[in-house]
Design a protein around this motif. Sequence first.
Motif, PDB file in Angstrom:
ATOM      1  N   UNK A  35       0.785  -1.219   0.090  1.00  0.00           N
ATOM      2  CA  UNK A  35      -0.139   0.055  -0.158  1.00  0.00           C
ATOM      3  C   UNK A  35       0.937   1.150  -0.088  1.00  0.00           C
ATOM      4  N   UNK A  36       1.777   1.251   0.817  1.00  0.00           N
ATOM      5  CA  UNK A  36       2.637   2.664   0.895  1.00  0.00           C
ATOM      6  C   UNK A  36       3.696   2.715  -0.277  1.00  0.00           C
ATOM      7  N   UNK A  37       4.271   1.598  -0.974  1.00  0.00           N
ATOM      8  CA  UNK A  37       4.864   1.554  -1.903  1.00  0.00           C
ATOM      9  C   UNK A  37       4.031   2.096  -3.507  1.00  0.00           C
ATOM     10  N   UNK A  38       2.722   1.518  -3.373  1.00  0.00           N
ATOM     11  CA  UNK A  38       1.800   1.797  -4.385  1.00  0.00           C
ATOM     12  C   UNK A  38       1.582   3.231  -4.436  1.00  0.00           C
ATOM     13  N   UNK A  39       1.213   3.843  -2.991  1.00  0.00           N
ATOM     14  CA  UNK A  39       0.973   5.134  -2.946  1.00  0.00           C
ATOM     15  C   UNK A  39       2.263   6.201  -3.493  1.00  0.00           C
ATOM     16  N   UNK A  40       3.455   5.913  -3.186  1.00  0.00           N
ATOM     17  CA  UNK A  40       4.632   6.523  -3.947  1.00  0.00           C
ATOM     18  C   UNK A  40       4.676   6.353  -5.478  1.00  0.00           C
ATOM     19  N   UNK A  41       4.320   5.215  -5.789  1.00  0.00           N
ATOM     20  CA  UNK A  41       4.540   5.058  -7.437  1.00  0.00           C
ATOM     21  C   UNK A  41       3.410   5.938  -8.095  1.00  0.00           C
TER      22      UNK A  41
END
Length: 155
Positions: free
Chosen positions: A111-117
Amino acid sequence: MDDVHYLTTRFDPELAGVSDIFAQLAAAVGYTATLSIDRRLAQLLRLRVAQLNPCSYCLILHTRATADVGVSAAEIAHLPSWRESTMFSEQEQAALAYTEALTVFDQQGVAAAHERMTELFDERGIAEIAAVVINMNLWTRWKLAQGATPVTGLS
């Protein structure tokens, strides 16, 4: 590295009857596919998955393929420690974090990595990156399951 051959030590992969399906997926998002995301980025992600799983067959194949798209030997060697590096762009770092979260499946991490993406890539780019990572996870685990073991010195 050209003298490396592979022995299948566990089962013949053709017996499962899925080789054609896997080949179609590889044609769509594998290392020879044409994608909208940068080839260097896609290849770094494939190699990182191979490192995380760790698949000898895929490590050898994707180390070569990564060099072939212009990634330096120093960058390839440094890939496992990308977090402590300035060798990789902001986009590459975000995609590597996403790759690791998807590969080891850390729900909060995804979830956090997707948000940054979403800050660095458009929706198509994110979808292609996810497809590259998922495809590599499939292949690394398939090769590990079949026991694709590298050997040298065979004719």
